[in-house]
Design an enzyme around this catalytic site. Structure first.
Site, PDB file in Angstrom:
ATOM      1  N   ASN A 162      37.186  35.697  59.202  1.00 47.05           N
ATOM      2  CA  ASN A 162      36.625  36.915  58.605  1.00 47.05           C
ATOM      3  C   ASN A 162      37.647  38.031  58.816  1.00 47.05           C
ATOM      4  OD1 ASN A 162      35.178  39.170  57.883  1.00 47.05           O
ATOM      5  ND2 ASN A 162      33.752  39.079  59.608  1.00 47.05           N
TER       6      ASN A 162
ATOM      7  N   LYS B  47      37.661  40.953  57.622  1.00 47.90           N
ATOM      8  CA  LYS B  47      37.059  42.303  57.620  1.00 47.90           C
ATOM      9  C   LYS B  47      37.888  43.234  56.721  1.00 47.90           C
ATOM     10  CE  LYS B  47      35.262  41.310  62.148  1.00 47.90           C
ATOM     11  NZ  LYS B  47      34.696  41.791  63.387  1.00 47.90           N
TER      12      LYS B  47
ATOM     13  N   HIS C 135      26.353  39.940  58.494  1.00 40.16           N
ATOM     14  CA  HIS C 135      27.217  40.157  59.655  1.00 40.16           C
ATOM     15  C   HIS C 135      26.675  41.351  60.453  1.00 40.16           C
ATOM     16  CE1 HIS C 135      30.727  41.179  62.056  1.00 40.16           C
ATOM     17  NE2 HIS C 135      31.123  39.939  61.857  1.00 40.16           N
TER      18      HIS C 135
ATOM     19  N   GLU D 155      28.047  43.775  61.772  1.00 44.20           N
ATOM     20  CA  GLU D 155      28.602  45.089  61.382  1.00 44.20           C
ATOM     21  C   GLU D 155      27.855  45.642  60.176  1.00 44.20           C
ATOM     22  OE1 GLU D 155      32.672  43.836  61.167  1.00 44.20           O
ATOM     23  OE2 GLU D 155      32.733  43.675  63.348  1.00 44.20           O
TER      24      GLU D 155
ATOM     25  N   GLU E 160      26.416  34.804  66.418  1.00 47.09           N
ATOM     26  CA  GLU E 160      27.406  35.774  66.872  1.00 47.09           C
ATOM     27  C   GLU E 160      26.738  36.795  67.780  1.00 47.09           C
ATOM     28  OE1 GLU E 160      31.002  35.860  64.088  1.00 47.09           O
ATOM     29  OE2 GLU E 160      29.623  37.392  63.406  1.00 47.09           O
TER      30      GLU E 160
ATOM     31  N   GLY F 201      34.585  41.213  68.831  1.00 50.59           N
ATOM     32  CA  GLY F 201      35.688  42.175  68.922  1.00 50.59           C
ATOM     33  C   GLY F 201      35.843  42.797  70.303  1.00 50.59           C
TER      34      GLY F 201
ATOM     35  N   SER G   4      34.935  36.682  69.681  1.00 57.87           N
ATOM     36  CA  SER G   4      36.159  36.564  70.472  1.00 57.87           C
ATOM     37  C   SER G   4      36.639  35.124  70.658  1.00 57.87           C
ATOM     38  CB  SER G   4      35.987  37.265  71.822  1.00 57.87           C
ATOM     39  OG  SER G   4      35.699  38.639  71.628  1.00 57.87           O
TER      40      SER G   4
HETATM   41  C1  PEP Z   1      33.291  38.478  63.700  1.00 59.06           C
HETATM   42  O1  PEP Z   1      33.368  39.650  63.401  1.00 59.06           O
HETATM   43  O2  PEP Z   1      32.670  37.693  62.970  1.00 59.06           O
HETATM   44  C2  PEP Z   1      33.931  38.058  64.935  1.00 59.06           C
HETATM   45  C3  PEP Z   1      33.521  36.962  65.498  1.00 59.06           C
HETATM   46  O3  PEP Z   1      34.931  38.871  65.421  1.00 59.06           O
HETATM   47  P1  PEP Z   1      35.892  38.564  66.684  1.00 59.06           P
HETATM   48  O4  PEP Z   1      36.367  37.156  66.565  1.00 59.06           O
HETATM   49  O5  PEP Z   1      36.999  39.572  66.549  1.00 59.06           O
HETATM   50  O6  PEP Z   1      35.052  38.774  67.905  1.00 59.06           O
END
Ligand code: PEP
Length: 254
Positions: A12, A14, A98, A100, A170, A176, A216
């Site tokens: 992803n 973003k 997601h 976000e 998630e 992040g 992460s």
């Molecule tokens: C995400 O935004 O779907 C995500 C898992 O981000 P990150 O890997 O940066 O934690």
């Protein structure tokens, strides 16, 4: 690694990457991952790079995903993109719900359910995201939150549509932040998600659904996470922006 379900690992990106940067990244992925058969590899660039990335990965084993779509098919919805428009660029997957978007665009489970159905109607495979915040985990509410999100986002699907939906667990506190759920924490929630899907649909459907972990994920933790019986892949944010990290996550997961 022997898995009951084929691993699916998606990047992803973003709101990152110009067209030139996107092309440079997928060229490397294509070169490095050309022979990988054990994992379904998906990249989800921003809308502005879909057309060029689509041409670059044609005839490769890398598939294209979008990061969002409208629940509507066309009309007066300024700034929105419909599933049919994504399909023009050979997009096959779409990330929905997601955290976000839940947080910054106030997306509700009800809206995500409409988008999920609209994606299936257009033959796009949705990647539906669920997960708890840190306060919810610390308050012992993880299962309640995740179950509410699953029931809210997935009702109305047929069993076949459910099987073709990818779920992404998630935990919001791991996105992040550099804080990864331990493989045990991930496995516990993934097993719980499968139980909820069995009760909403049936055991056979639940057995086929692929559940990604996101939060992460990096080359150093991919193998252990993917080694969990109910972890069927990863949704990768930050580490998918770097060609070496994304390639290593995939190679370390096999
Ligand atoms: C995400 O935004 O779907 C995500 C898992 O981000 P990150 O890997 O940066 O934690």
């Amino acid at each position: 690694m022997d898995k009951e379900r084929k691993l699916v690992i998606a990047g992803n990106w973003k709101m990152n990457k110009t067209v030139a940067e996107a092309l440079a990244l997928v060229r490397t992925l294509r070169r490095e991952l050309g022979t990988v058969k054990e994992v379904d590899v998906i990249v989800c660039p921003p809308y502005t790079a879909l057309s060029d990335v689509s041409k670059e990965i044609i005839d490769s084993n890398i598939r294209l995903g979008a990061q969002n779509m409208s629940e509507n098919n066309f009309g007066a919805f300024t700034g929105e993109i419909a599933a049919g428009m994504l399909k023009e660029f050979s997009v096959r997957y779409v990330i929905l719900g997601h955290s976000e978007r839940r947080q910054f665009q106030n997306e509700s489970d009800e809206l995500i359910a409409k988008k999920t159905l609209a994606a299936h109607t257009a033959s796009l495979k949705p990647i539906v995201c669920v997960g708890e915040t840190l306060a919810q985990r610390e308050g012992g509410e993880t299962e309640k939150v995740v179950e509410t999100q699953l029931r809210g986002c997935l009702h109305g699907l047929t069993k076949q549509q459910m099987e073709e939906t990818i779920l992404a667990y998630e935990p919001v506190w791991a996105i992040g932040t550099g804080k990864t759920a331990t493989s045990q924490q991930a496995q516990e929630v993934h097993a719980f998600i499968r139980k909820v899907i069995a009760s909403m649909f049936d055991a056979n459907t639940a057995r086929h659904v692929r559940i990604q972990y996101g939060g992460s994920v990096k080359p150093s933790n991919a193998r252990e996470l993917m080694g969990q019986p109910d972890v069927d892949g990863a949704l990768v944010g930050g580490a998918s922006l770097d060609d070496r990290s994304f390639v290593d996550i995939i190679k370390n997961s096999i």
